[in-house]
Motif scaffolding. Structure first.
Motif, PDB file in Angstrom:
ATOM      1  N   VAL A 148     -23.569-111.166 -40.948  1.00 22.37           N
ATOM      2  CA  VAL A 148     -23.408-111.650 -39.589  1.00 22.37           C
ATOM      3  C   VAL A 148     -22.832-110.509 -38.768  1.00 22.37           C
ATOM      4  N   GLU A 149     -23.379-110.294 -37.587  1.00 31.36           N
ATOM      5  CA  GLU A 149     -22.897-109.258 -36.689  1.00 31.36           C
ATOM      6  C   GLU A 149     -22.439-109.912 -35.392  1.00 31.36           C
ATOM      7  N   ILE A 150     -21.353-109.393 -34.826  1.00 32.27           N
ATOM      8  CA  ILE A 150     -20.878-109.901 -33.545  1.00 32.27           C
ATOM      9  C   ILE A 150     -20.715-108.751 -32.564  1.00 32.27           C
ATOM     10  N   ALA A 151     -20.810-109.099 -31.289  1.00 34.86           N
ATOM     11  CA  ALA A 151     -20.588-108.134 -30.207  1.00 34.86           C
ATOM     12  C   ALA A 151     -19.671-108.803 -29.194  1.00 34.86           C
ATOM     13  N   TYR A 152     -18.719-108.041 -28.687  1.00 35.89           N
ATOM     14  CA  TYR A 152     -17.787-108.557 -27.692  1.00 35.89           C
ATOM     15  C   TYR A 152     -18.390-108.397 -26.306  1.00 35.89           C
ATOM     16  N   LEU A 153     -18.371-109.481 -25.544  1.00 30.81           N
ATOM     17  CA  LEU A 153     -18.952-109.510 -24.205  1.00 30.81           C
ATOM     18  C   LEU A 153     -17.847-109.656 -23.167  1.00 30.81           C
ATOM     19  N   PRO A 154     -18.171-109.518 -21.894  1.00 31.71           N
ATOM     20  CA  PRO A 154     -17.158-109.657 -20.841  1.00 31.71           C
ATOM     21  C   PRO A 154     -16.480-111.035 -20.876  1.00 31.71           C
ATOM     22  N   GLU A 155     -15.257-111.069 -20.386  1.00 32.25           N
ATOM     23  CA  GLU A 155     -14.467-112.290 -20.245  1.00 32.25           C
ATOM     24  C   GLU A 155     -14.221-113.000 -21.562  1.00 32.25           C
ATOM     25  N   GLY A 156     -14.135-112.240 -22.659  1.00 34.76           N
ATOM     26  CA  GLY A 156     -13.804-112.814 -23.954  1.00 34.76           C
ATOM     27  C   GLY A 156     -14.953-113.485 -24.674  1.00 34.76           C
ATOM     28  N   ALA A 157     -16.135-113.453 -24.111  1.00 35.19           N
ATOM     29  CA  ALA A 157     -17.295-114.070 -24.756  1.00 35.19           C
ATOM     30  C   ALA A 157     -17.723-113.225 -25.953  1.00 35.19           C
ATOM     31  N   VAL A 158     -18.519-113.835 -26.834  1.00 31.12           N
ATOM     32  CA  VAL A 158     -18.968-113.159 -28.050  1.00 31.12           C
ATOM     33  C   VAL A 158     -20.439-113.491 -28.276  1.00 31.12           C
ATOM     34  N   ALA A 159     -21.192-112.501 -28.743  1.00 31.88           N
ATOM     35  CA  ALA A 159     -22.572-112.709 -29.170  1.00 31.88           C
ATOM     36  C   ALA A 159     -22.599-112.582 -30.685  1.00 31.88           C
ATOM     37  N   MET A 160     -23.462-113.354 -31.340  1.00 31.56           N
ATOM     38  CA  MET A 160     -23.540-113.323 -32.798  1.00 31.56           C
ATOM     39  C   MET A 160     -25.004-113.354 -33.209  1.00 31.56           C
ATOM     40  N   ARG A 161     -25.320-112.587 -34.265  1.00 32.84           N
ATOM     41  CA  ARG A 161     -26.687-112.554 -34.781  1.00 32.84           C
ATOM     42  C   ARG A 161     -26.665-112.279 -36.279  1.00 32.84           C
ATOM     43  N   SER A 162     -27.800-112.481 -36.903  1.00 32.19           N
ATOM     44  CA  SER A 162     -27.981-112.125 -38.306  1.00 32.19           C
ATOM     45  C   SER A 162     -28.597-110.734 -38.359  1.00 32.19           C
ATOM     46  N   SER A 163     -28.173-109.936 -39.314  1.00 28.02           N
ATOM     47  CA  SER A 163     -28.747-108.597 -39.446  1.00 28.02           C
ATOM     48  C   SER A 163     -30.227-108.662 -39.816  1.00 28.02           C
ATOM     49  N   LEU A 164     -30.655-109.777 -40.415  1.00 31.44           N
ATOM     50  CA  LEU A 164     -32.061-109.924 -40.792  1.00 31.44           C
ATOM     51  C   LEU A 164     -32.935-110.414 -39.652  1.00 31.44           C
ATOM     52  N   ASP A 165     -32.314-110.918 -38.582  1.00 30.27           N
ATOM     53  CA  ASP A 165     -33.053-111.412 -37.421  1.00 30.27           C
ATOM     54  C   ASP A 165     -32.314-111.007 -36.148  1.00 30.27           C
TER      55      ASP A 165
ATOM     56  N   THR B 225     -32.662-112.783 -32.553  1.00 28.79           N
ATOM     57  CA  THR B 225     -32.119-114.104 -32.253  1.00 28.79           C
ATOM     58  C   THR B 225     -30.609-113.967 -32.117  1.00 28.79           C
ATOM     59  N   VAL B 226     -30.123-114.135 -30.901  1.00 28.44           N
ATOM     60  CA  VAL B 226     -28.704-113.921 -30.609  1.00 28.44           C
ATOM     61  C   VAL B 226     -28.117-115.192 -30.003  1.00 28.44           C
ATOM     62  N   LEU B 227     -27.035-115.648 -30.580  1.00 27.17           N
ATOM     63  CA  LEU B 227     -26.285-116.772 -30.039  1.00 27.17           C
ATOM     64  C   LEU B 227     -25.116-116.216 -29.244  1.00 27.17           C
ATOM     65  N   ARG B 228     -24.768-116.893 -28.155  1.00 25.18           N
ATOM     66  CA  ARG B 228     -23.678-116.420 -27.302  1.00 25.18           C
ATOM     67  C   ARG B 228     -22.674-117.545 -27.108  1.00 25.18           C
ATOM     68  N   TYR B 229     -21.402-117.174 -27.165  1.00 25.31           N
ATOM     69  CA  TYR B 229     -20.322-118.149 -27.070  1.00 25.31           C
ATOM     70  C   TYR B 229     -19.318-117.733 -26.006  1.00 25.31           C
ATOM     71  N   THR B 230     -18.851-118.701 -25.236  1.00 25.64           N
ATOM     72  CA  THR B 230     -17.785-118.422 -24.286  1.00 25.64           C
ATOM     73  C   THR B 230     -16.512-118.139 -25.074  1.00 25.64           C
ATOM     74  N   GLU B 231     -15.514-117.628 -24.383  1.00 27.35           N
ATOM     75  CA  GLU B 231     -14.240-117.349 -25.048  1.00 27.35           C
ATOM     76  C   GLU B 231     -13.662-118.621 -25.669  1.00 27.35           C
TER      77      GLU B 231
END
Length: 105
Positions: free
Chosen positions: A50-67, A70-76
């Motif tokens: 699982v990989e994550i990226a930090y986005l503005p305002e504390g949000a986070v994006a998450m994806r699988s290294s195999l896909d 396809t990126v899921l995004r979550y608010t802080e």
């Protein structure tokens, strides 16, 4: 009096729903093409992770290294709720039975 409270509660619920939809739309409208993706230390590039990226305002994006497309995004708030739940064991998986679904004796 009860009818007024029910109407007020309904209006508040609608406001919360509308706010969450706006937040989601804004989050998915962000260009994240240049974000830095992070994964757990010690994993190899060819391993599923699982990989994550930090986005503005504390949000986070998450994806699988195999896909990675396809990126899921979550608010802080969503991410904090997830992390706290994971720390509390809320998402712990039950051990799977062995022997083709039959529990070992």
């Amino acid at each position: 009096m009860t009818e007024a409270r029910n109407n007020e509660a309904g209006t508040q619920a609608e406001d919360i729903k509308a706010r969450k939809e706006r937040e989601r739309d804004e989050l998915y409208a962000l260009d994240i093409s240049g974000v830095e993706w992070h994964c757990a230390p010690g994993t190899e590039a060819h391993e599923e992770r699982v990989e994550i990226a930090y986005l503005p305002e504390g949000a986070v994006a998450m994806r699988s290294s195999l896909d990675p497309g396809t990126v899921l995004r979550y608010t802080e708030a969503e991410w904090q709720a997830f992390v706290l739940g994971a720390r509390d064991g809320e998402f712990d998986l039950e051990p799977a039975p062995h022997n083709g679904g039959v529990a070992a004796e």
